[in-house]
Design a protein around this motif. Structure first.
Motif, short mmCIF file in Angstrom:
data_model
loop_
_atom_site.label_atom_id
_atom_site.label_comp_id
_atom_site.label_asym_id
_atom_site.label_seq_id
_atom_site.Cartn_x
_atom_site.Cartn_y
_atom_site.Cartn_z
N PRO A 38 0.81 -1.23 0.00
CA PRO A 38 0.00 0.00 0.00
C PRO A 38 0.84 1.27 0.00
O PRO A 38 0.45 2.27 -0.61
CB PRO A 38 -0.83 -0.12 1.29
N PHE A 39 2.01 1.23 0.65
CA PHE A 39 2.85 2.43 0.65
C PHE A 39 3.42 2.68 -0.75
O PHE A 39 3.51 3.83 -1.20
CB PHE A 39 3.98 2.26 1.65
N ALA A 40 3.78 1.60 -1.46
CA ALA A 40 4.25 1.76 -2.83
C ALA A 40 3.14 2.30 -3.73
O ALA A 40 3.38 3.12 -4.62
CB ALA A 40 4.75 0.41 -3.36
N ALA A 41 1.90 1.84 -3.49
CA ALA A 41 0.76 2.36 -4.26
C ALA A 41 0.57 3.85 -3.99
O ALA A 41 0.28 4.63 -4.92
CB ALA A 41 -0.50 1.59 -3.90
N LEU A 42 0.75 4.26 -2.73
CA LEU A 42 0.63 5.68 -2.39
C LEU A 42 1.68 6.50 -3.12
O LEU A 42 1.38 7.56 -3.70
CB LEU A 42 0.76 5.85 -0.88
N LEU A 43 2.92 6.03 -3.10
CA LEU A 43 3.99 6.75 -3.79
C LEU A 43 3.73 6.81 -5.29
O LEU A 43 4.02 7.83 -5.95
CB LEU A 43 5.33 6.09 -3.51
N ALA A 44 3.19 5.73 -5.85
CA ALA A 44 2.90 5.72 -7.28
C ALA A 44 1.84 6.75 -7.64
O ALA A 44 1.96 7.46 -8.65
CB ALA A 44 2.45 4.32 -7.70
N VAL A 45 0.78 6.85 -6.81
CA VAL A 45 -0.27 7.85 -7.06
C VAL A 45 0.30 9.26 -7.01
O VAL A 45 0.02 10.10 -7.87
CB VAL A 45 -1.41 7.67 -6.05
N VAL A 46 1.11 9.52 -6.00
CA VAL A 46 1.72 10.85 -5.88
C VAL A 46 2.60 11.16 -7.08
O VAL A 46 2.56 12.26 -7.64
CB VAL A 46 2.53 10.94 -4.57
N ALA A 47 3.40 10.18 -7.49
CA ALA A 47 4.31 10.40 -8.62
C ALA A 47 3.54 10.66 -9.91
O ALA A 47 3.90 11.56 -10.69
CB ALA A 47 5.23 9.19 -8.78
N ILE A 48 2.49 9.89 -10.17
CA ILE A 48 1.74 10.04 -11.42
C ILE A 48 1.07 11.40 -11.49
O ILE A 48 1.19 12.12 -12.51
CB ILE A 48 0.71 8.91 -11.55
N PHE A 49 0.37 11.80 -10.42
CA PHE A 49 -0.33 13.08 -10.47
C PHE A 49 0.62 14.26 -10.37
O PHE A 49 0.28 15.37 -10.82
CB PHE A 49 -1.38 13.14 -9.37
N SER A 50 1.79 14.08 -9.82
CA SER A 50 2.79 15.16 -9.82
C SER A 50 3.24 15.46 -11.24
O SER A 50 3.58 16.61 -11.56
CB SER A 50 4.00 14.76 -8.97
N ILE A 51 3.25 14.43 -12.09
CA ILE A 51 3.63 14.63 -13.49
C ILE A 51 2.47 15.20 -14.30
O ILE A 51 2.64 16.09 -15.15
CB ILE A 51 4.10 13.30 -14.09
N LEU A 52 1.25 14.72 -14.02
CA LEU A 52 0.09 15.11 -14.83
C LEU A 52 -0.48 16.47 -14.47
O LEU A 52 -1.01 17.17 -15.35
CB LEU A 52 -1.01 14.05 -14.70
N ILE A 53 -0.40 16.87 -13.20
CA ILE A 53 -1.07 18.08 -12.73
C ILE A 53 -0.02 19.10 -12.29
O ILE A 53 0.79 18.80 -11.40
CB ILE A 53 -2.02 17.77 -11.57
N PRO A 54 0.00 20.28 -12.85
CA PRO A 54 0.96 21.32 -12.42
C PRO A 54 0.71 21.74 -10.97
O PRO A 54 -0.45 21.84 -10.53
CB PRO A 54 0.70 22.47 -13.40
N ASN A 55 1.77 22.00 -10.25
CA ASN A 55 1.71 22.46 -8.85
C ASN A 55 0.92 21.52 -7.95
O ASN A 55 0.29 21.94 -6.98
CB ASN A 55 1.09 23.87 -8.78
N TYR A 56 0.96 20.25 -8.30
CA TYR A 56 0.20 19.28 -7.51
C TYR A 56 0.73 19.18 -6.08
O TYR A 56 -0.04 18.99 -5.14
CB TYR A 56 0.26 17.91 -8.18
N LEU A 57 2.01 19.35 -5.92
CA LEU A 57 2.62 19.23 -4.60
C LEU A 57 2.95 20.58 -3.98
O LEU A 57 3.81 20.67 -3.10
CB LEU A 57 3.90 18.38 -4.70
N SER A 58 2.26 21.62 -4.39
CA SER A 58 2.49 22.93 -3.80
C SER A 58 2.02 22.95 -2.34
O SER A 58 1.19 22.13 -1.93
CB SER A 58 1.76 24.02 -4.59
N VAL A 59 2.56 23.88 -1.57
CA VAL A 59 2.24 23.94 -0.14
C VAL A 59 0.76 24.20 0.06
O VAL A 59 0.09 23.55 0.88
CB VAL A 59 3.08 25.03 0.55
N ASP A 60 0.19 25.18 -0.66
CA ASP A 60 -1.23 25.49 -0.49
C ASP A 60 -2.11 24.30 -0.85
O ASP A 60 -3.11 24.01 -0.17
CB ASP A 60 -1.60 26.69 -1.37
N SER A 61 -1.73 23.60 -1.92
CA SER A 61 -2.51 22.43 -2.33
C SER A 61 -2.45 21.34 -1.27
O SER A 61 -3.48 20.71 -0.95
CB SER A 61 -1.98 21.91 -3.66
#
Length: 736
Positions: A38-61
């Motif tokens: 499950p932790f690997a799945a979590l990292l995979a979701v974060v990695a995919i959407f970080s590439i697809l969505i701009p500023n996905y990992l911004s502080v405000d977001s």
């Protein structure tokens, strides 16, 4: 000091250390291994959407997502605690919605202060949970059907309340700063509801893993019938999990009300399925008795990031529910299959044989096969005594010997041995006909050694013990430091074997294996990997430390005459080595005796010079051929029952005398055939004119006369048999 290369330079040591299947099996046994997926799945979701969505990992977001995650995380914890207790609660979404309405109605319409609203809402959640708890815990209703019914009832109640009071709530107003703090405030830079979630998760983890009530809840989830037979209050515990679930869901609804301030009809709608998907995806078992707060939060965060990311990426809402349904099916399938087949998967990889190439034993008349042990006198065995008089019968079943692996003799000449049942038995009197239980330790007693009047014992599964002259005993050590770079936690002693005590009181003892217990020690003969170690217990400090790690089934241990070095046997390598403890060569290891004709066990000093070695089994060409082919042994372990494995010749027992230089000076054997008495000899200890024999597969102690001129009485002799050269012995069959 770690032994990474083979002593004596054989060149196969690194091959024995490289054990990928073994390491995979030990990795799969780790409790945290189930969290990797499950932790690997979590990292995979974060990695995919970080590439697809701009500023996905911004502080405000991330802060906005953290505030949303807190509410969903509380509901996931509510679902998790019920699942761990062996139930299921699909009414958490409706409880969440009712708590949302109650918060808004009490504060905005009735104008209650928040000091009264918060406990009232939590009590409401407890009441709704208690409804489920009483029906399921005390009335034994089906959890799924019951919570489905309460889901419908709670949701219908919420819809009716919203229909009648939505306008009043919408026109209500609050000027409380604390109200806005609950909805929009921060603590240490984090949303307040996220801080509350983390605090509750930490508290829940401590309760489940460190408290008696948490252990009881887990036990109930693992098996209600077994928990009831164990005397646990199953009904109360089950009811308590539902009450806790209701309180957590209500707390989530209260924070949602403060954040959204809207009595929307879709509040909490479908949340129960999202929460169920999250916790199962995180590793909380649908079958109960397995899971943690951390796993539930990992699954909840994965589901929230996935749904939020799909929405931000522009995917239609229907696709979200479709994906959640697919994830739930996958998670359920993995959960059921994983729990059912995990032990099979571990067993498939756990035994990983290593390649071993033993040199042929040196030929010579000294080590020739003979029948010199046939005339040994029986001690502790049902049969006739040496005078041919009355039967020497053990009437007490507990005093019948089973696996007398080692023998010790005190200053008065009394004989002591241990049994598989945890007893230390003492034999004394004429012909050792008097027998008594000297101590009852509880585990299989293996190695014995006297220091003064105290008897020190290695006990399988328990550790190192000291038995005082009155029979009382105390545990000296059962733990040591964990070996670095080893996946398996070896801090707890599993298979201590033999010991000896130095002039300064230092106790050096062997642990044959950190992977296999006394019931499966024979597997070490198949695996031949460095799973053992040599340990030292310092009575002054009470500390236990490893002198040598990664030894191949170390067994016998014996100090030399001056106490500056210690000899130890590596049974399945047919060799004895010396570790220097002091002097200019301190810390060095050298070969003392190699390529022995059999597999050595315990080592005992001969008072007249040299050492006596018990020979556990005889080497055979067929077994040594199998040692060179680990794949053959791996398939053998997987496909054949244990009693059909190709093992050394345990049917032939023996004792070797080695001089101070490690050369064989005398060999005593008891090969298979009519009249055989001592197979699998693990101990040969000299006392006066006699040699005493112990064996792990035997039911008697043997005593043979070494020097007839010094003997008080002698055992009857058997006719001599012409010696047979043991340089290339014929296979005598595997031990039964």
């Amino acid at each position: 000091m770690n032994i990474l290369a083979p002593i004596g330079g054989r060149g196969e040591g690194w091959g024995r250390l490289w054990a990928p299947r073994q390491q995979l099996a030990e990795l799969m046994m780790k409790r945290w291994f189930e969290t990797i997926v499950p932790f690997a799945a979590l990292l995979a979701v974060v990695a995919i959407f970080s590439i697809l969505i701009p500023n996905y990992l911004s502080v405000d977001s991330m802060l906005l997502l953290g505030r949303e995650f807190a509410g969903f995380g509380l509901v996931a914890l509510a679902m998790a605690i019920v699942l761990i207790g062996g139930g299921i609660d699909i009414s958490v979404g409706s409880t969440f919605a009712l708590a949302n309405f109650a918060t808004l109605f009490l504060h905005l319409v009735l104008e209650w202060p928040l000091g009264g609203v918060i406990p009232a809402v939590v009590l409401l959640g407890a009441f709704l949970g208690a409804v489920n708890g009483v029906l399921i815990g005390f009335l034994r209703a089906r959890a799924l059907l019951t919570t489905m019914a309460t889901l419908i009832i709670f949701r219908a109640t919420y819809d009716l309340l919203i229909f009648n009071y939505a306008t009043d709530i919408a026109t209500g107003y609050s000027d409380s700063d604390f109200w806005y703090f609950l909805g929009e405030g921060f603590v240490a830079g984090l949303p307040v509801n996220l801080v509350v979630l983390l605090g509750i998760a930490l508290l829940g983890h401590l309760v489940l893993s460190r408290s008696r009530i948490g252990w009881h809840v887990t036990a109930v989830g693992a098996g209600r019938l077994a928990a009831r037979h164990a005397g646990l209050p199953v009904r109360s515990l089950v009811c308590g999990t539902y009450i806790t679930s209701g309180m957590l869901a209500a707390l989530a609804g209260m924070f949602y009300a403060a954040r959204i301030v809207s009595p929307s009809r879709d509040a909490g709608l479908g949340m129960e399925m999202e929460a169920l998907t999250a916790v199962v995806l995180g590793g909380v078992s649908l079958l109960g008795g397995k899971g943690s707060m951390g796993r539930a939060l990992i699954g909840a965060l994965t589901v929230l990031l996935l749904t939020n990311g799909l929405v931000r990426y522009g995917v239609e809402a229907g696709v979200n529910f479709l994906l959640l349904g697919v994830l739930l099916l996958i998670a359920v399938g993995i959960d059921v299959k994983w729990l059912k087949n995990l032990h099979r998967a571990i067993a498939r990889f756990y035994t990983d044989p290593a390649p071993v190439a033993l040199k042929a034993p040196a030929a010579g008349s000294v080590a020739a096969l003979n029948h010199d042990l046939r005339g040994a006198y029986f001690i502790g065995f049902r049969g006739q005594d040496f005078l041919g008089q009355e039967d020497y019968i053990l009437d007490d079943r507990e005093l019948r010997l089973a696996a007398p692996e080692d023998v010790a003799i005190d200053a008065e000449g009394r004989v002591y041995t241990g049994t598989a049942g945890g007893l230390v038995i003492r034999y004394s009197g004429p012909h050792f006909s008097d027998r008594e239980v000297f101590a009852n330790i509880g585990g299989q007693v293996r190695g014995l050694a006297f220091r003064g009047a105290d008897l020190y014992c290695c006990v399988a599964g328990l550790g190192l013990y000291r038995v005082r002259p009155d029979g009382s005993h105390d545990l000296l050590t059962n733990r040591t430091g964990t070996t670095l770079l080893r996946l398996r936690d070896d801090s707890r002693l599993i298979l201590p074997c033999d010991l000896d005590i130095g002039p300064d009181g230092l106790v050096v003892f062997s642990e044959s294996s950190v992977r296999y217990d006394i019931g499966s020690w024979i597997t070490e003969a198949i695996e031949c990997r460095p799973n053992g170690r040599l340990l030292a217990y310092d009575p002054a400090s009470g500390r236990t430390r490893a002198l040598l790690n990664r030894l191949v089934f170390p067994s016998g241990v014996c100090f030399d005459a001056d106490g500056r070095s210690v000899l130890f046997a590596e049974t399945w390598l047919a060799r004895i080595s010396r570790l220097w403890l002091s002097g200019p060569r301190a810390g060095q290891v050298e070969t003392f005796a190699d390529d022995l004709p059999g597999f050595p066990a315990n080592i005992n000093a001969d008072p007249e010079g040299g050492y006596w070695i018990g020979i556990l089994a005889l080497r055979t060409p067929v077994h040594e051929l199998a040692l060179r082919h680990p794949g053959l042994r791996y398939r053998m372990v997987r496909r054949l029952p244990g009693d059909e494995w190709l093992v050394p010749n345990f049917n032939c027992g023996g004792a070797l005398h080695l001089d101070a230089a490690g050369a064989i000076t005398r060999a005593l054997w008891d090969p298979p055939g009519r009249g055989q008495n001592y197979p699998a000899i693990t101990s040969a200890r000299r006392h006066g004119a006699y040699l005493y024999l112990g064996g792990i597969l035997n039911n008697r102690i043997g005593r043979i006369t070494l020097d007839p001129s010094q003997a008080e009485w002698q055992s009857p002799n058997v006719p001599s048999v012409p010696p047979v050269d043991i340089a290339a012995p014929e296979p005598a069959g595997a031990a039964e």
